[in-house]
Write a protein that holds these residues in place. Structure first.
Motif, PDB file in Angstrom:
ATOM      1  N   LYS A 127       0.772  -1.290  -0.099  1.00 14.65           N
ATOM      2  CA  LYS A 127      -0.120   0.116   0.025  1.00 14.65           C
ATOM      3  C   LYS A 127       1.027   1.187   0.234  1.00 14.65           C
ATOM      4  N   ALA A 128       1.798   1.372   0.854  1.00 15.99           N
ATOM      5  CA  ALA A 128       2.832   2.479   0.991  1.00 15.99           C
ATOM      6  C   ALA A 128       3.945   2.234  -0.104  1.00 15.99           C
ATOM      7  N   GLN A 129       3.962   1.342  -0.829  1.00 15.55           N
ATOM      8  CA  GLN A 129       5.067   1.080  -1.733  1.00 15.55           C
ATOM      9  C   GLN A 129       6.326   1.122  -1.321  1.00 15.55           C
ATOM     10  N   VAL A 130       6.721   0.582  -0.014  1.00 16.47           N
ATOM     11  CA  VAL A 130       8.023   0.925   0.646  1.00 16.47           C
ATOM     12  C   VAL A 130       8.178  -0.321   1.452  1.00 16.47           C
ATOM     13  N   GLY A 131       9.360  -0.754   1.690  1.00 16.47           N
ATOM     14  CA  GLY A 131       9.814  -1.858   2.250  1.00 16.47           C
ATOM     15  C   GLY A 131       9.987  -1.591   3.728  1.00 16.47           C
ATOM     16  N   ILE A 132      10.011  -2.704   4.316  1.00 18.10           N
ATOM     17  CA  ILE A 132      10.549  -2.724   5.917  1.00 18.10           C
ATOM     18  C   ILE A 132      11.677  -3.534   6.024  1.00 18.10           C
ATOM     19  N   ALA A 133      12.428  -2.902   6.913  1.00 17.00           N
ATOM     20  CA  ALA A 133      14.151  -3.321   6.933  1.00 17.00           C
ATOM     21  C   ALA A 133      13.877  -4.576   7.474  1.00 17.00           C
ATOM     22  N   GLY A 134      15.203  -5.482   6.940  1.00 20.83           N
ATOM     23  CA  GLY A 134      15.278  -6.867   7.564  1.00 20.83           C
ATOM     24  C   GLY A 134      16.124  -7.689   6.765  1.00 20.83           C
ATOM     25  N   TYR A 135      16.517  -8.774   7.289  1.00 25.71           N
ATOM     26  CA  TYR A 135      17.358  -9.450   6.479  1.00 25.71           C
ATOM     27  C   TYR A 135      16.736 -10.301   5.202  1.00 25.71           C
ATOM     28  N   LYS A 136      17.603 -10.282   4.052  1.00 27.21           N
ATOM     29  CA  LYS A 136      16.954 -11.052   3.061  1.00 27.21           C
ATOM     30  C   LYS A 136      17.672 -12.486   2.864  1.00 27.21           C
ATOM     31  N   GLY A 137      16.818 -13.264   3.669  1.00 28.97           N
ATOM     32  CA  GLY A 137      17.064 -14.612   3.736  1.00 28.97           C
ATOM     33  C   GLY A 137      16.370 -15.277   2.895  1.00 28.97           C
ATOM     34  N   ARG A 138      16.024 -16.795   3.161  1.00 22.89           N
ATOM     35  CA  ARG A 138      14.914 -17.533   2.187  1.00 22.89           C
ATOM     36  C   ARG A 138      13.801 -17.191   2.421  1.00 22.89           C
ATOM     37  N   HIS A 139      12.774 -17.218   1.462  1.00 22.49           N
ATOM     38  CA  HIS A 139      11.557 -16.750   1.331  1.00 22.49           C
ATOM     39  C   HIS A 139      10.428 -17.500   2.250  1.00 22.49           C
ATOM     40  N   ILE A 140       9.253 -16.750   2.540  1.00 19.66           N
ATOM     41  CA  ILE A 140       8.299 -17.522   3.303  1.00 19.66           C
ATOM     42  C   ILE A 140       7.188 -17.229   2.580  1.00 19.66           C
ATOM     43  N   LEU A 141       6.280 -18.225   2.301  1.00 20.65           N
ATOM     44  CA  LEU A 141       4.963 -17.900   1.353  1.00 20.65           C
ATOM     45  C   LEU A 141       3.790 -18.340   2.308  1.00 20.65           C
ATOM     46  N   HIS A 142       2.886 -17.442   2.126  1.00 17.80           N
ATOM     47  CA  HIS A 142       1.757 -17.623   2.843  1.00 17.80           C
ATOM     48  C   HIS A 142       0.585 -18.332   1.883  1.00 17.80           C
ATOM     49  N   LEU A 143       0.365 -19.545   2.062  1.00  7.30           N
ATOM     50  CA  LEU A 143      -0.362 -20.308   1.037  1.00  7.30           C
ATOM     51  C   LEU A 143      -1.851 -19.493   1.186  1.00  7.30           C
ATOM     52  N   GLU A 144      -2.321 -19.112   2.155  1.00  8.18           N
ATOM     53  CA  GLU A 144      -3.598 -18.640   2.258  1.00  8.18           C
ATOM     54  C   GLU A 144      -3.903 -17.414   1.769  1.00  8.18           C
ATOM     55  N   LYS A 145      -2.785 -16.518   1.368  1.00  7.88           N
ATOM     56  CA  LYS A 145      -2.945 -15.275   0.548  1.00  7.88           C
ATOM     57  C   LYS A 145      -2.454 -15.470  -0.787  1.00  7.88           C
ATOM     58  N   CYS A 146      -1.769 -16.342  -1.220  1.00  7.46           N
ATOM     59  CA  CYS A 146      -1.191 -16.162  -2.487  1.00  7.46           C
ATOM     60  C   CYS A 146      -2.418 -16.441  -3.640  1.00  7.46           C
ATOM     61  N   THR A 147      -2.263 -15.611  -4.518  1.00  8.72           N
ATOM     62  CA  THR A 147      -3.577 -15.931  -5.355  1.00  8.72           C
ATOM     63  C   THR A 147      -3.018 -16.404  -6.684  1.00  8.72           C
ATOM     64  N   GLY A 148      -1.832 -16.866  -6.936  1.00 12.36           N
ATOM     65  CA  GLY A 148      -1.222 -17.376  -8.167  1.00 12.36           C
ATOM     66  C   GLY A 148      -1.323 -16.438  -9.374  1.00 12.36           C
ATOM     67  N   CYS A 149      -0.816 -15.111  -8.989  1.00 10.64           N
ATOM     68  CA  CYS A 149      -0.825 -14.172 -10.008  1.00 10.64           C
ATOM     69  C   CYS A 149       0.422 -14.129 -10.887  1.00 10.64           C
ATOM     70  N   SER A 150       1.517 -14.894 -10.270  1.00 12.48           N
ATOM     71  CA  SER A 150       2.554 -15.044 -10.944  1.00 12.48           C
ATOM     72  C   SER A 150       3.397 -13.467 -11.201  1.00 12.48           C
ATOM     73  N   LEU A 151       3.137 -12.536 -10.406  1.00  7.44           N
ATOM     74  CA  LEU A 151       3.961 -11.518 -10.505  1.00  7.44           C
ATOM     75  C   LEU A 151       5.323 -11.461 -10.191  1.00  7.44           C
ATOM     76  N   CYS A 152       5.521 -12.328  -9.158  1.00  8.38           N
ATOM     77  CA  CYS A 152       6.929 -12.579  -8.529  1.00  8.38           C
ATOM     78  C   CYS A 152       7.708 -13.386  -9.526  1.00  8.38           C
ATOM     79  N   ALA A 153       7.017 -14.142  -9.999  1.00  4.60           N
ATOM     80  CA  ALA A 153       7.660 -14.851 -11.289  1.00  4.60           C
ATOM     81  C   ALA A 153       8.191 -14.097 -12.518  1.00  4.60           C
TER      82      ALA A 153
END
Lengths: 363, 165, 176, 158
Positions: free
Chosen positions: B43-69
């Motif tokens: 919404k704010a189009q800005v990130g929240i600082a944190g370490y960039k490690g491996r991902h976590i996927l929330h299955l109950e929110k993913c719509t399969g829009c493939s924007l990440c891909a």
């Protein structure tokens, strides 16, 4: 004459050369001729950039010099902001300065570690590489990675700094300023180091300008030239700092310039933290960013010297041509000038004194 | 005379450093405390600082829009959309991202691309493997939060130098 | 009758000779993993940090050997291998004495990483040399490198350095 | 930061007074000037620029334009340690793609040497009078067309 010479390949598998080969022709222990042979890490960054959007270009453009990844990305975002018409908000400019200076410290300390080993002072590998972790931790707090941050984007930076960053940064800087005094005692004014570096590899003022030296190598030859002062970008004109300049042009002057820059960078970080305004950190635009037709040239002062990007856009989301001009590549012309007629034993002192990072030169 | 002074100052320096603290992180027993992973607020189009490690996927929110891909396509080309045998109301086609960590460069632009708060990064960075195939993480593997590590320490500084506590 | 005898003998040899000898030899190999000083690309900066005082890979016997290839038994490929470096990498691998182990460090060494479509980059070093451990990351954290080294040590520990028993079984039992 | 272009205009007028019909002005932005010259005259213009105080080459960029069958070489020139230090001067020239030969400016600026060698390697533009036009970054056995030409496609791309 030809029978008496010996051709020696230093690198690419050699602890002293890194990913680079130096073909040296020797007569006794005097260097007669030098031919640098770069290209062992040429990965075609300029061609790859023509297939990627302005955002997608960010990760691979910072790889050429990962120990100074903000320094190499800074001119890229400046040039692409001009083409994309996305000026950064003031707070983002200060965060960029902090990141760029943190990276300068990280890069100089890595150089100091390697230089220490190669002039025969192993303690100077362990101290800087250990203390470098303090600054890496600071950078990691902001940008979430140890060296490759992908933190600058056209239009600002990706996230705001955490709340506990300013206190910690000032604490680290205060500690490290005291610590650097010990470095001076044990390394920079050490008789061994003075013997190995003073009067070795002299680069005269005129030659430095003529051969295209930049950054600390140029300032070590007595030329007061720094893009941060010459053409202040971002918010560098609001910050009060000095450019260390040494006149002799030998290896020791180049070391002392970098030592002075370590002090100045910490000074800049402290000032930037104090002067930082509040507000947004990113000027965002939705959708795919398309450049306006035209070209842009931006240069900044990275840890090794003037880093410059020349981007031509033809109105598509991809750059039409991206030219990356790196300071290490310019060091190639200095090598022959400095190494010929020197002793073999002085090659490491001169070669590493230039702070040549082969990956950066190869792109 | 000057030699004697040099010698004394050298010994003095060495003795001073005997009482310095150790910076070494005794790694397998203790771990560096990285509090959180990088996340993004669409919404704010800005990130929240944190370490960039491996991902976590929330299955109950993913719509399969493939924007990440699509975001990853030209960066590292490591995200593929695969079909799963689970059904979520928001994801009609049941496709979820699968990440190949052999290629991933942990830049986090896929997190920036996700508009549904489904893909974030964690602080997990120990992914070494003796097998190339096990570097590919399926959506179900990605949805498991990382194990909390033991012996968390942070870098502290006092007069005797930096140390881990 | 003969087969049973040979089978028993090979079992005894395995228990008495092979296992203790393997243990001793592996123990020797475990804590003297000397890497070749070959820097192929930018990941070597993080390997430098790995040898710094904070992470100190020397605790695990990994000495940054500034020596000859003939004394090294570990090849860590630090990132991208370009077409110009590829023959040199192969040459260095061939010059190392057996047993030798390879760690592929970073996304470029595993699969090409960012440079999957570059004209001058080899997409993955396992096309030219066998790889024992892969470390993902670009560049990996020093902790991940240490973890990979521990993984390699585990792999060596499980390895049978001497196998006289199974050799006897193979040699005599097939005929009998 | 000043956004006026008076200094840049004055500088350009000085050059125009000497080379009236030779140079073609492309743009004047704050701190950036770009002119185009024909390859025949570039040596004289470059010598004049050096006398003005632009004493270092920051980058030499070659660009391929297959649509107009031309190639472009742009020298970005900076001034070190004099009053023009904040200006970046871009000096461009265009040659036909069929026979790309331009004069080398290494005699004017020694610092252009390695940049020109790289441009030769990456685009195949020959710099006449350059001391060593040979392989630099690409592998020794490179037999393809120069990689930065537009008809060279990356593997797996259209």
């Amino acid at each position: 004459m030809a029978e008496r010479t010996l051709t020696l390949s230093i690198g690419p598998q050699h602890p002293g050369a890194g990913h680079f080969r130096l073909i040296v022709v020797l007569d006794g222990d005097i260097v007669v001729d030098v031919k640098p042979d770069p290209g062992y890490v040429h990965r075609g960054a300029e061609k790859m950039a023509e297939y990627r959007t302005y955002i997608q270009n960010i990760p691979h453009l910072e790889r050429p010099v990962i120990i100074d990844s903000s320094g190499i990305l800074f001119p890229y975002v400046l040039a692409s902001e001009e083409l994309l018409d996305l000026p950064p908000p003031p707070r983002a400019q200060y965060i960029r300065i902090i990141m760029a200076e943190l990276n300068r410290i990280i890069s100089h300390l890595y150089w100091l570690g390697i230089y220490g080993v190669f002039v025969g002072h192993t303690t100077m590998f362990l101290w800087p590489v250990g203390d470098r972790e303090l600054f890496i931790d600071l950078a990691q707090m902001i940008a979430g990675a140890r060296v490759t941050f992908a933190f600058f984007v056209p239009g600002g930076v990706r996230n705001d700094i955490p709340d506990d960053f300013p206190d910690k940064a000032i604490k680290v800087c205060n500690y490290y300023e005291k610590r650097l005094k010990e470095y001076e005692k044990i390394f920079f004014y050490n008789p061994l180091v003075l013997k190995r570096t003073q009067g070795v590899g002299i680069l005269k003022r005129e030659d430095a300008i003529e051969l295209g030296a930049t950054g600390p190598n140029l300032r070590g030859s007595g030329v007061k030239s720094d893009v941060r002062k010459d053409e202040p970008y971002s918010s560098y004109d609001d910050i009060d700092f000095e450019i260390p300049v040494y006149k002799d042009g030998d290896c020791w002057s180049r070391c002392m310039v970098r030592l002075g820059e370590l002090y100045q960078s910490m000074n800049i970080i402290k000032q930037a933290i104090k002067k930082m305004p509040s507000g947004p950190v990113k000027n965002a635009k939705r959708g795919v960013l398309k450049g306006i037709e035209g070209e842009a040239f931006a240069r900044t002062e990275s840890a090794r010297g003037t880093m410059a990007y020349y981007i031509i856009s033809d109105g598509k989301p991809y750059p039409y041509r991206l030219k990356l001009s790196v300071p290490s590549f310019r060091c190639l012309s200095l090598m022959k000038h400095l190494l010929v007629n020197q002793h073999v034993a002085d090659i490491p002192a001169i070669y590493w004194g230039l702070d040549y990072w082969p990956v950066e030169a190869d792109k | 005379m000057s030699l004697a002074i040099d010698l004394i100052s050298a010994i003095n320096q060495a003795i001073k450093n005997l009482f310095k603290r150790r910076i070494t992180l005794r790694y397998p027993e203790v771990n560096l405390d990285i509090e959180r992973g990088y996340s993004y607020d669409p919404k704010a189009q800005v990130g929240i600082a944190g370490y960039k490690g491996r991902h976590i996927l929330h299955l109950e929110k993913c719509t399969g829009c493939s924007l990440c891909a699509i975001a990853c396509q030209n960066i590292a080309n490591c995200i593929a959309m695969v079909k799963l045998d689970v059904s979520y109301p928001q994801n009609k086609k049941s496709i979820f991202p699968q990440i190949d960590y052999g290629n991933c460069v942990f830049c986090g632009f896929c997190v920036d691309a996700c508009p549904f708060y489904a893909l974030f990064m964690t602080n997990d960075h120990e992914l070494s493997s003796t097998d190339k195939k096990s570097l590919i993480m399926s959506p179900l593997q990605l949805s498991i939060p990382p194990v909390k590590k033991k012996g968390l320490v942070q870098l502290e500084i006092d007069d005797r130098g930096p140390y881990h506590k | 009758m003969m087969g049973v005898l040979v089978g028993k003998l090979s079992e005894v040899i395995e228990k008495v000779v092979d296992e203790p000898l393997s243990y001793v030899i592996n123990w020797g190999r475990l804590y003297s993993l000397w890497p070749v000083h070959l820097e192929t690309a930018c990941c070597s900066a993080e390997f430098g940090a790995c040898h710094g005082p904070r992470f100190d890979a020397e605790r695990f016997g990994v000495l940054e050997a500034f020596g000859s290839l003939r004394q090294c038994d570990l090849l860590i490929v630090f990132g991208t291998v370009t077409r110009k470096m590829m023959p040199r990498l192969k040459l260095i691998y061939d010059q190392m004495p057996e047993p030798k182990y390879v760690i592929a460090m970073g996304a470029c060494a595993i699969d090409g990483g960012l440079y999957f479509d570059s004209y001058n980059v080899l997409p993955g070093i396992d096309k030219i040399i066998p790889v024992d451990v892969y470390i993902p990351g670009c560049p990996p954290r020093p902790e991940a490198v240490v973890q990979a080294i521990m993984m390699l040590q585990e792999k060596i520990r499980r390895n049978k350095a001497i196998a006289i028993g199974s050799w006897i079984r193979k040699k005599f039992l097939k005929k009998g | 930061m000043s956004l006026t272009t008076e200094r840049e205009r004055a500088l350009l007028d000085k050059i125009k007074a000497k080379f009236e019909d030779v140079i073609k002005e492309k743009y004047v932005k704050p701190k950036r000037i770009r002119i185009d010259v024909s390859p025949q005259k570039i040596f004289e213009v470059a010598s004049f620029l050096k006398a003005l105080g632009f004493n270092q080459v920051a980058s030499v960029a070659g660009t391929d334009y297959p649509s107009s069958n031309e190639m472009e070489v742009v020298y970005h020139i900076v001034a070190i340690d004099n009053e023009l230090r904040d200006i970046v001067f871009a000096l461009g020239e265009r040659v036909s793609r069929d026979n790309p030969i331009v004069p080398s400016l290494t005699d004017v600026w020694k610092s252009a040497s390695y940049h020109e060698q790289e441009t030769y390697e990456m685009l195949g533009i020959k710099f006449e009078g350059h001391p060593r036009l040979e392989r630099l970054l690409l592998p020794e056995d490179w037999a393809d067309i120069p990689p930065l030409r537009k008809e060279f496609k990356l593997p797996g791309r259209e």
